[in-house]
Design a protein around this motif. Structure first.
Motif, short mmCIF file in Angstrom:
data_model
loop_
_atom_site.label_atom_id
_atom_site.label_comp_id
_atom_site.label_asym_id
_atom_site.label_seq_id
_atom_site.Cartn_x
_atom_site.Cartn_y
_atom_site.Cartn_z
N LYS A 34 0.99 -1.09 -0.11
CA LYS A 34 0.08 0.05 0.01
C LYS A 34 0.84 1.34 -0.09
CE LYS A 34 -4.19 0.22 1.00
NZ LYS A 34 -5.38 0.55 0.53
N SER A 35 2.12 1.22 0.67
CA SER A 35 2.68 2.42 0.72
C SER A 35 3.46 2.81 -0.48
CB SER A 35 3.88 2.15 1.87
OG SER A 35 4.94 1.15 1.56
N ILE A 36 3.69 1.76 -1.45
CA ILE A 36 4.18 2.00 -2.75
C ILE A 36 3.20 2.13 -3.83
CG2 ILE A 36 6.43 0.92 -1.94
CD1 ILE A 36 5.64 -1.43 -3.78
N GLY A 37 1.79 2.22 -3.43
CA GLY A 37 1.09 2.45 -4.34
C GLY A 37 0.16 1.50 -4.87
N SER A 39 -2.88 -1.03 -5.06
CA SER A 39 -4.57 -1.04 -4.60
C SER A 39 -4.52 -2.18 -4.17
CB SER A 39 -5.39 -0.54 -5.63
OG SER A 39 -5.28 -1.59 -6.94
N VAL A 40 -5.90 -2.30 -3.58
CA VAL A 40 -6.45 -3.72 -2.67
C VAL A 40 -6.70 -4.70 -3.90
CG1 VAL A 40 -8.32 -4.91 -1.80
CG2 VAL A 40 -7.56 -2.60 -0.90
N VAL A 41 -7.00 -4.32 -5.14
CA VAL A 41 -7.28 -5.11 -6.13
C VAL A 41 -6.07 -5.70 -6.97
CG1 VAL A 41 -7.90 -5.31 -8.50
CG2 VAL A 41 -9.43 -4.01 -6.98
N LEU A 42 -4.74 -4.78 -6.90
CA LEU A 42 -3.63 -5.00 -7.24
C LEU A 42 -3.04 -6.17 -6.50
CD1 LEU A 42 -1.80 -4.96 -9.69
CD2 LEU A 42 -0.66 -2.89 -8.47
N ILE A 43 -2.94 -5.94 -5.05
CA ILE A 43 -2.62 -6.77 -4.13
C ILE A 43 -3.37 -8.21 -4.24
CG2 ILE A 43 -2.52 -7.19 -1.62
CD1 ILE A 43 -2.51 -4.45 -1.19
N GLY A 44 -4.57 -8.27 -4.66
CA GLY A 44 -5.25 -9.56 -4.80
C GLY A 44 -4.65 -10.06 -6.11
N ILE A 45 -4.30 -9.48 -7.08
CA ILE A 45 -3.83 -9.96 -8.49
C ILE A 45 -2.46 -10.59 -8.10
CG2 ILE A 45 -3.03 -9.48 -10.61
CD1 ILE A 45 -5.50 -7.54 -10.77
N LEU A 46 -1.61 -9.67 -7.45
CA LEU A 46 -0.37 -10.18 -6.87
C LEU A 46 -0.39 -11.47 -6.31
CD1 LEU A 46 2.70 -9.95 -6.62
CD2 LEU A 46 2.17 -8.33 -4.61
N GLU A 47 -1.03 -11.62 -5.25
CA GLU A 47 -1.26 -12.86 -4.43
C GLU A 47 -1.74 -14.04 -5.18
OE1 GLU A 47 0.09 -13.53 -1.28
OE2 GLU A 47 0.61 -11.56 -1.57
N GLY A 48 -2.65 -13.56 -5.98
CA GLY A 48 -3.08 -14.84 -7.01
C GLY A 48 -2.12 -15.31 -8.02
N VAL A 49 -1.34 -14.51 -8.77
CA VAL A 49 -0.56 -14.57 -9.65
C VAL A 49 0.72 -15.59 -8.91
CG1 VAL A 49 1.32 -13.95 -11.13
CG2 VAL A 49 -0.88 -12.95 -11.28
N ALA A 50 1.24 -15.02 -7.45
CA ALA A 50 2.22 -15.73 -6.98
C ALA A 50 1.89 -17.20 -6.58
CB ALA A 50 2.41 -14.98 -5.61
N GLU A 51 0.61 -17.26 -6.26
CA GLU A 51 0.02 -18.76 -5.78
C GLU A 51 -0.08 -19.53 -6.91
OE1 GLU A 51 0.20 -20.27 -2.87
OE2 GLU A 51 0.74 -18.19 -1.94
N ALA A 52 -0.46 -19.10 -8.27
CA ALA A 52 -0.72 -19.65 -9.38
C ALA A 52 0.56 -20.00 -9.92
CB ALA A 52 -1.12 -18.68 -10.36
N THR A 53 1.66 -19.45 -9.69
CA THR A 53 2.85 -19.99 -10.16
C THR A 53 3.39 -21.14 -9.32
OG1 THR A 53 3.72 -17.50 -10.62
CG2 THR A 53 5.42 -19.22 -10.29
N ALA A 54 3.06 -21.18 -7.98
CA ALA A 54 3.58 -22.27 -7.24
C ALA A 54 2.50 -23.43 -7.62
CB ALA A 54 3.05 -22.01 -5.48
N GLY A 55 1.28 -23.10 -7.87
CA GLY A 55 0.29 -23.96 -8.28
C GLY A 55 0.80 -24.84 -9.58
N LEU A 56 1.13 -24.22 -10.43
CA LEU A 56 1.55 -24.61 -11.71
C LEU A 56 2.82 -25.73 -11.65
CD1 LEU A 56 0.91 -21.73 -14.36
CD2 LEU A 56 -0.43 -24.04 -14.02
N SER A 57 3.57 -25.56 -10.60
CA SER A 57 4.60 -26.20 -10.68
C SER A 57 4.91 -27.35 -9.60
CB SER A 57 6.04 -25.10 -10.19
OG SER A 57 5.95 -24.61 -8.97
#
Length: 390
Positions: A34-37, A39-57
């Motif tokens: 949040k301090s580097i800009g 948004s809540v939506v972008l945080i959700g996307i970041l966490e989702g992409v990160a977990e998807a990376t783990a999931g695909l491997s």
């Protein structure tokens, strides 16, 4: 406790140090983003992409470890990547670099998870798997107590100094790497099955026993609506709690989790994983229902305590149960496939939660997750599966 072998102890210590490193950053991550800009939506996307990376491997590397009959190289390289990701966060604050650092961390998790869990399963018998996985979760979560505690003291002395905190988190990660060098795995015969292409990582599902697929399907439905813990922390922050209080709540949650994980595993061995898991999901629903009403720190503390009991009764218990529903030569693929699909479900869950929060508010977000948890608890409470104790 003879069933806790040297390998189980070492792997549990590795998880403790790795989680210490990761959890120094996890509770402050949404605050930092949040301090580097972000948004809540972008945080959700970041966490989702990160977990998807783990999931695909996870499924891919899990079945690879079955194929060659070795687990340790995947464990060592996986923990190495996760350690490397910590100082990466201190280099740049650009969104694409933050995504790369989080992805590196999750790729390390995907590389090691199936092989590590299979290594734990290989070290014990079905009668003790609940306790073994519970002990591992307890040690792992103890790191999740120590990590935020270090972060709390660090930020109390140096408020908003996230940069150096990322560098500090590298040290326990390095300790974890060195401990993996002490692990010795037993020789085992390769599965003889061909390694599937990366895009076919979840091919084990087609040949898995029906009992495995029934249990895994129910848990995956829940995972699809179980958003990142970051949203609980964001809610507490939104309700006016200070950064120190939010981190303190997270420490308390992990402390309860660590204390209850081994007893929950023991209970699972005695009473059966079906009942233990169903109880955990009911606790999850109660937490999410209460979160929509919570405003003061004491009520939040009560909810985070219940949330710790839910964690203790779910993650280790589910792995122990699923490992008993597959052939021993398929353990890496079975646990990797489930972990991978769970991570992919987290992609949908975290992204969906971010959008629901943005458009409908936190009450709708938590109500939906809690309702699905109750449905899955009801299914698990009533359904009978092979090799499950009533």
């Amino acid at each position: 406790m003879k069933y806790l072998t040297r390998t189980i102890w070492l792997l549990s210590l590795v998880s403790l140090f790795t989680d210490l490193a990761s959890e120094m950053l996890y509770p402050v991550m949404p605050l930092y983003l949040k301090s580097i800009g972000f948004s809540v939506v972008l945080i959700g996307i970041l966490e989702g992409v990160a977990e998807a990376t783990a999931g695909l491997s996870k499924g891919y590397f899990g079945q690879w470890s079955d194929r060659i009959g070795r687990r340790l190289p995947f464990v060592q390289w996986g923990y190495g990547l996760s350690a490397l990701s910590k100082p990466m966060m201190a280099v740049l604050q650009l969104p694409w670099w933050v995504f790369l650092a989080r992805t590196t961390d999750r790729l390390g998790k995907g590389l090691r998870t199936g092989a590590r869990d299979a290594l734990l399963s290989d070290e014990t018998t079905p009668a003790f798997k609940g306790r073994v996985f519970g002990f591992h979760r307890a040690m792992d979560t103890l790191g999740a107590v120590l990590g935020p505690t270090v972060a709390l003291f660090w930020l109390a002395a140096r408020p908003t100094d996230y940069h150096n905190l990322f560098l500090l988190a590298f040290l326990p990660g390095v300790a974890a790497i060195f401990i993996t060098l002490l692990v010795r795995e037993r020789s085992r015969a390769p599965s003889g099955k061909p390694i599937q292409p990366f895009w076919a990582s979840f091919s084990y599902w087609r040949r898995a026993p029906i009992s495995y697929r029934r249990v895994a399907s129910a848990l995956l439905l829940f995972a699809l609506f179980n958003s990142s813990d970051a949203f609980l922390l964001l809610l507490a922050k939104q309700r006016g709690l200070s950064d120190a209080t939010v981190i303190g709540l997270y420490i308390f949650y992990n402390l309860v989790y660590a204390a209850a994980a081994f007893p929950a595993g023991h209970l699972s061995d005695r009473l059966g994983p079906r009942r233990t898991l169903a109880t955990g999901l009911v606790l999850f629903a109660l937490v999410y229902a209460g979160a929509t009403l919570a405003k003061d720190p004491l009520f939040f503390g009560f909810l985070f305590g219940l949330y710790g009991l839910y964690g203790a009764a779910s993650e280790g218990v589910s792995k122990a149960w699923l490992s008993n529903l597959c052939a021993s030569t398929d353990t890496g693929a079975a646990l990797g496939t489930y972990a991978g699909l769970s991570s992919l479900a987290a992609l949908g869950a975290s992204t969906l939660a971010g959008f629901i929060w943005f458009w409908g508010g936190p009450a709708l977000t938590f109500a939906l997750s809690g309702g699905i948890a109750l449905l899955v608890a009801l299914y698990l409470g009533l359904a009978q599966t092979e090799h499950s104790k009533a």
